[in-house]
Design a protein around this motif. Structure first.
Motif, PDB file in Angstrom:
ATOM      1  N   LEU A  17     -69.566  28.807  13.117  1.00  0.00           N
ATOM      2  CA  LEU A  17     -68.134  29.081  13.224  1.00  0.00           C
ATOM      3  C   LEU A  17     -67.328  27.799  13.360  1.00  0.00           C
ATOM      4  O   LEU A  17     -66.234  27.674  12.791  1.00  0.00           O
ATOM      5  CB  LEU A  17     -67.866  30.007  14.419  1.00  0.00           C
ATOM      6  N   ASN A  18     -67.872  26.833  14.108  1.00  0.00           N
ATOM      7  CA  ASN A  18     -67.191  25.542  14.247  1.00  0.00           C
ATOM      8  C   ASN A  18     -67.109  24.818  12.912  1.00  0.00           C
ATOM      9  O   ASN A  18     -66.081  24.195  12.590  1.00  0.00           O
ATOM     10  CB  ASN A  18     -67.926  24.674  15.268  1.00  0.00           C
ATOM     11  N   GLN A  19     -68.185  24.889  12.120  1.00  0.00           N
ATOM     12  CA  GLN A  19     -68.177  24.246  10.806  1.00  0.00           C
ATOM     13  C   GLN A  19     -67.181  24.921   9.872  1.00  0.00           C
ATOM     14  O   GLN A  19     -66.490  24.251   9.098  1.00  0.00           O
ATOM     15  CB  GLN A  19     -69.582  24.271  10.205  1.00  0.00           C
ATOM     16  N   ILE A  20     -67.105  26.262   9.942  1.00  0.00           N
ATOM     17  CA  ILE A  20     -66.129  26.987   9.127  1.00  0.00           C
ATOM     18  C   ILE A  20     -64.713  26.583   9.517  1.00  0.00           C
ATOM     19  O   ILE A  20     -63.848  26.344   8.660  1.00  0.00           O
ATOM     20  CB  ILE A  20     -66.315  28.505   9.291  1.00  0.00           C
ATOM     21  N   GLU A  21     -64.473  26.472  10.833  1.00  0.00           N
ATOM     22  CA  GLU A  21     -63.150  26.068  11.311  1.00  0.00           C
ATOM     23  C   GLU A  21     -62.801  24.666  10.835  1.00  0.00           C
ATOM     24  O   GLU A  21     -61.685  24.409  10.370  1.00  0.00           O
ATOM     25  CB  GLU A  21     -63.109  26.131  12.839  1.00  0.00           C
ATOM     26  N   LYS A  25     -59.740  23.555   8.273  1.00  0.00           N
ATOM     27  CA  LYS A  25     -58.760  22.528   8.655  1.00  0.00           C
ATOM     28  C   LYS A  25     -58.699  21.426   7.606  1.00  0.00           C
ATOM     29  O   LYS A  25     -57.618  20.962   7.221  1.00  0.00           O
ATOM     30  CB  LYS A  25     -59.124  21.944  10.028  1.00  0.00           C
ATOM     31  N   ASP A  26     -59.872  20.986   7.124  1.00  0.00           N
ATOM     32  CA  ASP A  26     -59.906  19.927   6.114  1.00  0.00           C
ATOM     33  C   ASP A  26     -59.278  20.388   4.803  1.00  0.00           C
ATOM     34  O   ASP A  26     -58.555  19.630   4.148  1.00  0.00           O
ATOM     35  CB  ASP A  26     -61.353  19.482   5.866  1.00  0.00           C
ATOM     36  N   SER A  27     -59.565  21.640   4.406  1.00  0.00           N
ATOM     37  CA  SER A  27     -59.044  22.135   3.132  1.00  0.00           C
ATOM     38  C   SER A  27     -57.534  22.320   3.162  1.00  0.00           C
ATOM     39  O   SER A  27     -56.872  22.267   2.119  1.00  0.00           O
ATOM     40  CB  SER A  27     -59.713  23.463   2.772  1.00  0.00           C
ATOM     41  N   LEU A  28     -56.983  22.552   4.353  1.00  0.00           N
ATOM     42  CA  LEU A  28     -55.541  22.761   4.489  1.00  0.00           C
ATOM     43  C   LEU A  28     -54.800  21.508   4.939  1.00  0.00           C
ATOM     44  O   LEU A  28     -53.605  21.568   5.228  1.00  0.00           O
ATOM     45  CB  LEU A  28     -55.283  23.902   5.488  1.00  0.00           C
ATOM     46  N   GLU A 213     -78.422  23.839   1.258  1.00  0.00           N
ATOM     47  CA  GLU A 213     -79.346  24.843   1.798  1.00  0.00           C
ATOM     48  C   GLU A 213     -79.348  24.821   3.332  1.00  0.00           C
ATOM     49  O   GLU A 213     -79.506  25.864   3.970  1.00  0.00           O
ATOM     50  CB  GLU A 213     -80.755  24.589   1.260  1.00  0.00           C
ATOM     51  N   LYS A 214     -79.162  23.656   3.910  1.00  0.00           N
ATOM     52  CA  LYS A 214     -79.182  23.527   5.359  1.00  0.00           C
ATOM     53  C   LYS A 214     -77.880  23.990   6.004  1.00  0.00           C
ATOM     54  O   LYS A 214     -77.909  24.641   7.045  1.00  0.00           O
ATOM     55  CB  LYS A 214     -79.461  22.068   5.740  1.00  0.00           C
ATOM     56  N   CYS A 215     -76.762  23.684   5.368  1.00  0.00           N
ATOM     57  CA  CYS A 215     -75.466  23.881   6.028  1.00  0.00           C
ATOM     58  C   CYS A 215     -74.705  25.121   5.552  1.00  0.00           C
ATOM     59  O   CYS A 215     -73.763  25.554   6.219  1.00  0.00           O
ATOM     60  CB  CYS A 215     -74.572  22.655   5.800  1.00  0.00           C
ATOM     61  N   TRP A 216     -75.072  25.682   4.413  1.00  0.00           N
ATOM     62  CA  TRP A 216     -74.274  26.796   3.893  1.00  0.00           C
ATOM     63  C   TRP A 216     -74.849  28.124   4.326  1.00  0.00           C
ATOM     64  O   TRP A 216     -76.022  28.382   4.081  1.00  0.00           O
ATOM     65  CB  TRP A 216     -74.200  26.729   2.363  1.00  0.00           C
TER      66      TRP A 216
END
Length: 216
Positions: A17-21, A25-28, A213-216
């Protein structure tokens, strides 16, 4: 033991969830993009070229032919040879002319323009990524020529086979096939989103796949 597993699972979910957040933030982060435009005239001009080629010329011409030329042909056909409201009674000659115009447009305009846009976009995207990376991270790490050629071939084969797999999953698996195909394509888009940055860091394609594969 069960308590430890449950705790690890909660930590994994929390990290995800932290990575998604962080990703949202980076994309916006529009300010980051504006600073790149401000610092580099090349990035600004190249971005404008991308918008003109893809948004105005390519998409604009498709909208024009299907929402302008084709309806105009139908209108002229009805004026020349009046018919009823039912298109099934539309003269065969008018339908042939319309189909011929659309086929010619797609063959001699859409396909060549699409091929050209793919080539130009790859050049422009790489130029933007290269300059943006140097602005924020310093000089890129380059692979030797032979390794770069191998990477291009490996990547091309991988993407082609993976895309075919996505299409086949969507076509052959009933009910959930399209959903599964969409999820698989999201995985591919995740790779595209970070690939330029990873390339600038000197990562090989196999290492990029391992990261996805590790992060997604």
């Amino acid at each position: 033991k069960n308590t430890t597993i449950s705790l690890n699972q909660r930590m994994s979910v929390s990290n995800a969830l932290n990575q998604i957040e962080d990703g949202l933030k980076d994309s916006l982060n529009i300010v980051h993009a504006i600073l790149c435009f401000w610092k580099s005239e090349i990035i600004l001009k190249t971005t404008i070229r991308c918008i003109l080629l893809n948004g105005v010329i390519f998409i604009g011409s498709i909208i024009l032919i299907y929402n302008g030329v084709v309806p105009l042909l139908q209108l002229v056909g009805r004026k020349v040879i009046p018919v009823g409201q039912d298109d099934s009674n539309f003269p065969l000659a008018i339908k042939i002319v319309q189909s011929t115009v659309v086929l010619a447009f797609e063959t001699f305009w859409v396909v060549p323009l699409y091929v050209m846009s793919v080539v130009m976009n790859n050049i422009w995207y790489y130029r933007i990524a290269n300059i943006a990376f140097e602005l924020h991270h310093g000089k890129k790490v380059s692979l030797d020529a032979m390794t770069s050629i191998k990477e291009v071939i490996y990547r091309g084969l991988f993407v082609a086979i993976y895309t075919l797999q996505c299409v086949m999953v969507g076509m052959l698996i009933p009910y959930v096939g399209m959903f599964m195909s969409t999820v698989l394509m999201c995985w591919a888009n995740a790779l595209y989103s970070f690939e330029y940055s990873w390339s600038m860091q000197g990562l090989r394609f196999s290492e990029k796949i391992a990261l996805i594969e590790k992060c997604w």
